[in-house]
Design a protein around this motif. Structure first.
Motif, PDB file in Angstrom:
ATOM      1  N   LEU A 263     -28.799  22.809   8.257  1.00 53.84           N
ATOM      2  CA  LEU A 263     -28.448  21.404   8.463  1.00 53.84           C
ATOM      3  C   LEU A 263     -27.663  20.808   7.298  1.00 53.84           C
ATOM      4  O   LEU A 263     -27.754  19.612   7.013  1.00 53.84           O
ATOM      5  N   SER A 264     -26.867  21.637   6.645  1.00 54.10           N
ATOM      6  CA  SER A 264     -26.125  21.206   5.462  1.00 54.10           C
ATOM      7  C   SER A 264     -25.126  20.094   5.765  1.00 54.10           C
ATOM      8  O   SER A 264     -24.583  20.008   6.879  1.00 54.10           O
ATOM      9  N   GLU A 265     -24.854  19.288   4.739  1.00 56.41           N
ATOM     10  CA  GLU A 265     -23.775  18.305   4.826  1.00 56.41           C
ATOM     11  C   GLU A 265     -22.422  19.003   4.772  1.00 56.41           C
ATOM     12  O   GLU A 265     -21.464  18.580   5.412  1.00 56.41           O
ATOM     13  N   ASN A 266     -22.342  20.058   3.980  1.00 58.23           N
ATOM     14  CA  ASN A 266     -21.120  20.855   3.888  1.00 58.23           C
ATOM     15  C   ASN A 266     -21.499  22.266   3.477  1.00 58.23           C
ATOM     16  O   ASN A 266     -22.536  22.490   2.857  1.00 58.23           O
ATOM     17  N   GLU A 267     -20.657  23.214   3.842  1.00 53.95           N
ATOM     18  CA  GLU A 267     -20.868  24.623   3.501  1.00 53.95           C
ATOM     19  C   GLU A 267     -19.514  25.272   3.280  1.00 53.95           C
ATOM     20  O   GLU A 267     -18.485  24.736   3.696  1.00 53.95           O
ATOM     21  N   GLY A 268     -19.537  26.444   2.643  1.00 57.51           N
ATOM     22  CA  GLY A 268     -18.331  27.231   2.597  1.00 57.51           C
ATOM     23  C   GLY A 268     -18.176  27.961   3.919  1.00 57.51           C
ATOM     24  O   GLY A 268     -17.369  27.606   4.772  1.00 57.51           O
TER      25      GLY A 268
END
Length: 358
Positions: A263-268
């Protein structure tokens, strides 16, 4: 192994040098190690930096790289230096332009944010830039040379024969396991997962949850507040914060879980989703990383907007309310990984590309 080659087909000379500059274990490190484990069977390689290498004989120092790369290969071709980090791009440029190393420089970009001017300048000095997903490609100032998604080691990440027994053996209680894995902080959306558990677990008495990952000192207060909320809801025995576990223990956690949230806000890129799917866990993920490109909503799991608690809770309940469908989604995910996201296929694709840019 599909598409592998024999040692006889490799040259005796080192053709590929892989950057390994970070002494802290990260997702980039994990990716490099997984891909390298297959690439070493396809091409003669060395890793510039000894961090976390299972085979120290593959390590090479910066100065040994300088000495080796002052001359091209006997074939007349250049070696390839593969950078995954900004500082590794800098190392490659120093090798090539200051020490006159005969190298082709390749940079893999997974970041999903606007790049600084200095990073754009560095990437334009590369001989090739690879993107890990269509989304990460959209953040590059120039179109990538190739889009090459990550893969996962499907033999290391596979479902337990009996998930219920495997979950019971882990000792976290309940009959069905759900979880979120990664660094425990707000950016990873851990609070969204915990709040959904607070709202739903009373309705699903067989389900227990784990939050797996390191807790830094800067996030201690955040985690303590989550634990307090869990305790106030009477769920302290059903939502376990494991803290950081040894890396070798993680596949066993995945293999026993029936649902994994990311549930990340952003990821690679976000390997967590592939690792979960490879272990036949349904997935609930945000619109981050490459997850929208990987997950087929309703087939492998669901995608929700970033930081949307209502959507997380709604989709988690949809998943938990039909256990047969949950199991089917897990099996669908495993099939998708087998067909599209095997790390050995990623390794071969990269080696083929490296040899094509000469």
């Amino acid at each position: 192994m599909k598409n592998s080659v024999t040692d006889k087909s490799k040259t005796n000379e080192v053709e590929l040098i892989v950057g390994n500059s970070n002494s802290n274990f990260s997702g980039v490190t994990s990716t490099m190690l997984q891909v390298m484990s297959y690439q070493k069977e396809l091409i003669n390689l060395r890793i510039m930096g000894e961090h976390f290498l299972p085979d120290p004989s593959l390590a090479i120092s910066f100065w040994d790289t300088v000495k080796m790369c002052r001359k091209p290969l006997k074939s007349g071709k250049f070696r390839v230096f593969h950078a995954r980090r900004v500082d590794e791009m800098i190392q490659g440029l120093i090798l090539k332009y200051f020490f006159k190393a005969k190298l082709k420089l390749v940079f893999s970009s997974a970041a999903q944010r606007k790049r600084s001017g200095s990073t754009v300048w560095l990437s334009r000095k590369m001989d090739a830039v690879l993107a890990m997903s269509r989304r990460s490609a959209s953040f590059l100032s120039d179109p990538p040379t190739m889009i090459s998604p990550h893969g996962v080691q499907i033999n290391d990440y596979q479902a337990a024969e009996d998930k219920a027994k495997a979950w019971e053996a882990l000792g976290y209680g309940g009959k069905i396991g759900i979880g979120i894995l990664g660094r425990v902080r707000k950016q990873k959306g851990v609070h969204l997962f915990v709040q959904a558990c607070i709202e739903l677990l009373d309705k699903y008495p067989d389900v227990n949850a784990v939050v797996v990952g390191a807790i830094s000192s800067s996030n201690t207060a955040f985690v303590e507040e989550l634990k307090r909320k869990v305790a106030d809801a009477g769920l302290a025995e059903r939502v376990t914060f494991t803290g950081e576990l040894p890396f070798e223990n993680i596949p066993a956690i995945f293999s026993a879980l029936s649902l994994v949230a990311a549930l990340s806000e952003n990821e690679g890129f976000g390997l967590t989703v592939l690792e979960a799917m490879s272990c036949e866990a349904a997935v609930l993920a945000t619109e981050a990383g490459a997850w929208e490109e990987i997950i087929r909503p309703g087939a492998d799991g669901y995608i929700v907007p970033v930081n949307d608690q209502a959507a997380v809770t709604e989709k988690m309940e949809l998943l938990l309310s039909d256990f047969e469908k949950l199991l089917k989604m897990g099996k669908n995910g495993r099939q998708r990984v087998e067909q599209e996201y095997r790390v050995e296929d990623e390794a071969k694709r990269l080696v083929d590309f490296f040899r094509s840019i000469q």
